[in-house]
Design a protein around this motif. Structure first.
Motif, mmCIF file in Angstrom:
data_model
loop_
_atom_site.group_PDB
_atom_site.id
_atom_site.type_symbol
_atom_site.label_atom_id
_atom_site.label_comp_id
_atom_site.label_asym_id
_atom_site.label_seq_id
_atom_site.Cartn_x
_atom_site.Cartn_y
_atom_site.Cartn_z
ATOM 1 N N ILE A 84 0.813 -1.211 0.000
ATOM 2 C CA ILE A 84 0.000 0.000 0.000
ATOM 3 C C ILE A 84 0.849 1.265 0.000
ATOM 4 C CG2 ILE A 84 -1.741 1.336 1.284
ATOM 5 C CD1 ILE A 84 -2.811 -1.308 2.377
ATOM 6 N N ILE A 85 1.857 1.306 0.876
ATOM 7 C CA ILE A 85 2.625 2.535 1.061
ATOM 8 C C ILE A 85 3.762 2.669 0.049
ATOM 9 C CG2 ILE A 85 4.057 3.810 2.695
ATOM 10 C CD1 ILE A 85 2.428 2.448 4.945
ATOM 11 N N LYS A 86 4.537 1.609 -0.158
ATOM 12 C CA LYS A 86 5.697 1.664 -1.052
ATOM 13 C C LYS A 86 5.333 2.045 -2.487
ATOM 14 C CE LYS A 86 9.751 -1.021 -2.485
ATOM 15 N NZ LYS A 86 10.448 -2.332 -2.333
ATOM 16 N N PRO A 87 4.218 1.531 -3.063
ATOM 17 C CA PRO A 87 3.881 1.905 -4.449
ATOM 18 C C PRO A 87 3.668 3.410 -4.655
ATOM 19 C CG PRO A 87 2.694 -0.073 -3.817
ATOM 20 C CD PRO A 87 3.341 0.438 -2.568
ATOM 21 N N THR A 88 3.414 4.164 -3.573
ATOM 22 C CA THR A 88 3.251 5.629 -3.706
ATOM 23 C C THR A 88 4.577 6.354 -3.514
ATOM 24 O OG1 THR A 88 2.829 6.056 -1.349
ATOM 25 C CG2 THR A 88 0.950 5.391 -2.715
ATOM 26 N N GLY A 89 5.672 5.587 -3.378
ATOM 27 C CA GLY A 89 6.951 6.232 -3.088
ATOM 28 C C GLY A 89 7.033 6.716 -1.651
ATOM 29 N N PHE A 90 6.288 6.050 -0.763
ATOM 30 C CA PHE A 90 6.233 6.406 0.653
ATOM 31 C C PHE A 90 5.761 7.854 0.847
ATOM 32 C CE2 PHE A 90 9.207 2.914 0.329
ATOM 33 C CZ PHE A 90 8.814 2.076 1.367
ATOM 34 N N GLN A 91 4.864 8.269 -0.019
ATOM 35 C CA GLN A 91 4.326 9.627 0.083
ATOM 36 C C GLN A 91 3.681 9.829 1.450
ATOM 37 O OE1 GLN A 91 0.963 10.685 -2.489
ATOM 38 N NE2 GLN A 91 2.171 12.417 -3.199
ATOM 39 N N ASN A 92 4.026 10.951 2.073
ATOM 40 C CA ASN A 92 3.519 11.176 3.423
ATOM 41 C C ASN A 92 3.425 12.657 3.746
ATOM 42 O OD1 ASN A 92 5.915 12.133 5.301
ATOM 43 N ND2 ASN A 92 6.770 10.577 3.914
ATOM 44 N N VAL A 93 2.744 12.938 4.841
ATOM 45 C CA VAL A 93 2.701 14.261 5.447
ATOM 46 C C VAL A 93 3.401 14.131 6.794
ATOM 47 C CG1 VAL A 93 1.246 16.144 6.260
ATOM 48 C CG2 VAL A 93 0.475 14.706 4.357
ATOM 49 N N THR A 94 4.509 14.826 6.987
ATOM 50 C CA THR A 94 5.241 14.783 8.253
ATOM 51 C C THR A 94 5.013 16.088 8.992
ATOM 52 O OG1 THR A 94 6.914 13.291 7.353
ATOM 53 C CG2 THR A 94 7.495 14.514 9.345
ATOM 54 N N VAL A 95 4.304 16.010 10.099
ATOM 55 C CA VAL A 95 3.919 17.201 10.861
ATOM 56 C C VAL A 95 4.820 17.312 12.085
ATOM 57 C CG1 VAL A 95 2.046 18.412 12.030
ATOM 58 C CG2 VAL A 95 1.527 16.869 10.108
ATOM 59 N N PRO A 96 5.576 18.409 12.226
ATOM 60 C CA PRO A 96 6.451 18.561 13.388
ATOM 61 C C PRO A 96 5.657 18.732 14.684
ATOM 62 C CG PRO A 96 7.045 20.084 11.611
ATOM 63 C CD PRO A 96 5.711 19.516 11.270
ATOM 64 N N PHE A 97 6.273 18.325 15.780
ATOM 65 C CA PHE A 97 5.649 18.482 17.092
ATOM 66 C C PHE A 97 5.548 19.963 17.447
ATOM 67 C CE2 PHE A 97 5.402 18.765 21.649
ATOM 68 C CZ PHE A 97 4.640 17.673 22.033
ATOM 69 N N ARG A 98 4.427 20.316 18.056
ATOM 70 C CA ARG A 98 4.256 21.658 18.612
ATOM 71 C C ARG A 98 3.227 21.579 19.733
ATOM 72 N NH1 ARG A 98 2.050 27.221 15.647
ATOM 73 N NH2 ARG A 98 1.867 28.418 17.579
ATOM 74 N N TYR A 99 3.501 22.284 20.805
ATOM 75 C CA TYR A 99 2.601 22.328 21.955
ATOM 76 C C TYR A 99 1.234 22.851 21.538
ATOM 77 C CZ TYR A 99 1.440 23.296 26.927
ATOM 78 O OH TYR A 99 0.887 23.330 28.184
ATOM 79 N N ASN A 100 0.189 22.156 21.956
ATOM 80 C CA ASN A 100 -1.196 22.535 21.678
ATOM 81 C C ASN A 100 -1.524 22.470 20.189
ATOM 82 O OD1 ASN A 100 -3.790 23.213 22.512
ATOM 83 N ND2 ASN A 100 -3.388 25.408 22.545
ATOM 84 N N ARG A 101 -0.815 21.624 19.469
ATOM 85 C CA ARG A 101 -1.127 21.376 18.058
ATOM 86 C C ARG A 101 -1.972 20.109 17.950
ATOM 87 N NH1 ARG A 101 3.628 21.695 13.783
ATOM 88 N NH2 ARG A 101 2.772 23.813 13.571
ATOM 89 N N CYS A 102 -2.936 20.145 17.058
ATOM 90 C CA CYS A 102 -3.804 19.001 16.798
ATOM 91 C C CYS A 102 -3.596 18.542 15.359
ATOM 92 C CB CYS A 102 -5.264 19.402 17.028
ATOM 93 S SG CYS A 102 -6.484 18.207 16.431
ATOM 94 N N VAL A 103 -3.451 17.248 15.168
ATOM 95 C CA VAL A 103 -3.447 16.658 13.829
ATOM 96 C C VAL A 103 -4.675 15.762 13.739
ATOM 97 C CG1 VAL A 103 -2.159 15.320 12.127
ATOM 98 C CG2 VAL A 103 -0.922 16.672 13.840
ATOM 99 N N MET A 104 -5.579 16.125 12.859
ATOM 100 C CA MET A 104 -6.812 15.360 12.652
ATOM 101 C C MET A 104 -6.735 14.721 11.273
ATOM 102 S SD MET A 104 -10.770 16.685 12.905
ATOM 103 C CE MET A 104 -10.599 17.830 11.529
ATOM 104 N N PHE A 105 -6.947 13.408 11.203
ATOM 105 C CA PHE A 105 -6.787 12.749 9.906
ATOM 106 C C PHE A 105 -7.714 11.552 9.778
ATOM 107 C CE2 PHE A 105 -3.663 11.129 12.861
ATOM 108 C CZ PHE A 105 -3.639 9.760 12.668
ATOM 109 N N ASP A 106 -7.919 11.152 8.536
ATOM 110 C CA ASP A 106 -8.693 9.960 8.218
ATOM 111 C C ASP A 106 -8.006 8.768 8.859
ATOM 112 O OD1 ASP A 106 -9.744 7.664 6.984
ATOM 113 O OD2 ASP A 106 -10.102 8.705 5.104
ATOM 114 N N SER A 107 -8.710 8.065 9.721
ATOM 115 C CA SER A 107 -8.077 7.009 10.512
ATOM 116 C C SER A 107 -7.698 5.786 9.698
ATOM 117 C CB SER A 107 -8.993 6.606 11.673
ATOM 118 O OG SER A 107 -8.265 6.000 12.709
ATOM 119 N N ALA A 108 -8.107 5.710 8.439
ATOM 120 C CA ALA A 108 -7.663 4.610 7.579
ATOM 121 C C ALA A 108 -6.229 4.805 7.101
ATOM 122 C CB ALA A 108 -8.593 4.477 6.377
ATOM 123 N N LEU A 109 -5.661 5.980 7.334
ATOM 124 C CA LEU A 109 -4.295 6.255 6.897
ATOM 125 C C LEU A 109 -3.295 5.654 7.886
ATOM 126 C CD1 LEU A 109 -4.622 10.001 5.837
ATOM 127 C CD2 LEU A 109 -4.652 7.988 4.351
#
Length: 270
Positions: A206-231
């Motif tokens: 699943i992941i390798k065929p996309t070239g390991f395409q990703n979103v890398t979000v740096p840590f930050r205090y009081n930051r929220c990352v909301m995403f589709d849980s199938a990812l």
């Protein structure tokens, strides 16, 4: 003689953490006053107006949204204090296999009113995203400063909300310590449990065929990352200062049931 038997996995300190109130006893909002529900939902669904924030927010895209300063100052202080003080982190994950962290769960002690109120307030604030997706589960993790975080996996839900609750001064490597979210989803009708229990298969098929395409979000205090849980996702490499109050803490809320195939029927996030 008995070692730690008298204190291990016991709720020795369970302070009350209720919802903050104003001078007249009315509950205060837990979400920050600048919480922009319309903009968040536009980003989630990839609507045209979402592109206006692309410079300040390079991470958000359909199915992945980053929300800075998500909690009000009062809620942030109280929830962080709760997670530092409350002794209900019963689950320990061994570092060689799981990454080295302790976990507390809604069905085993982590059911404070302020956390439940936050879960419901967030659900009400985002009606288009949360429609048909009630709160499913809630947990918090504290990570050891020297080990890796959680390895690649996905969680059985529709919407995954991660909130980070450690001050930025604790982070030794700026730009790290956050979350890597891979943009490929399991194909519609696939056996999700099979892939989640065999993450190497998920990576290869699943992941390798996309070239390991990703979103890398740096840590930050009081930051929220909301995403589709199938990812599929994993903790980014982390390096935090030593000391209990410097431990990386995240609060996770899961909503609804997983929907494979992606937002709008797509199989990957743009």
């Amino acid at each position: 003689e008995d070692g730690i038997a008298e204190v291990y996995n016991r709720a020795l300190h369970v302070p009350e953490f209720d919802v903050p109130e104003d001078s007249e006893g009315r509950p205060l909002p837990l979400l920050h006053r600048n919480f922009d529900a319309a903009a968040i939902e536009a980003k989630w669904f990839g609507e045209p107006e979402a592109k206006e924030d692309a410079v300040d927010d390079p991470w958000s895209r359909p199915g992945v949204v980053v929300i800075d300063d998500v909690l009000s100052p009062e809620a942030l202080a109280r929830i962080r204090q709760l997670l530092l003080e409350k002794t209900v982190f019963y689950q320990t994950k061994m570092p060689l296999r799981f990454g080295g962290y302790a976990g507390a769960y809604i069905d085993d002690g982590l059911h404070d009113r302020i956390l439940l109120a936050l879960a419901f307030e967030l659900n009400r604030a985002l009606p288009r995203i949360m429609r048909g997706n009630p709160l499913k589960y809630l947990w918090a993790y504290k990570y050891d400063s020297e080990y890796t975080g959680i390895s690649t996996h996905a969680d059985q839900a529709a919407v995954n909300v991660n909130i980070w609750l450690t001050p930025d001064e604790a982070v030794l490597e700026e730009g790290q310590g956050g979350l890597v979210v891979f943009t490929a989803r399991p194909p519609p009708g696939s056996n999700f449990d099979y892939y989640n229990k065999n993450t190497q298969k998920a990576i290869e098929e699943i992941i390798k065929p996309t070239g390991f395409q990703n979103v890398t979000v740096p840590f930050r205090y009081n930051r929220c990352v909301m995403f589709d849980s199938a990812l599929f996702h994993h903790t980014d490499s982390l390096s935090f200062k030593k000391g209990y109050e410097n431990r990386r803490i995240n609060l996770t809320l899961l909503y609804g049931e997983m929907k494979t195939g992606g937002v709008g029927g797509a199989t990957s996030v743009p």
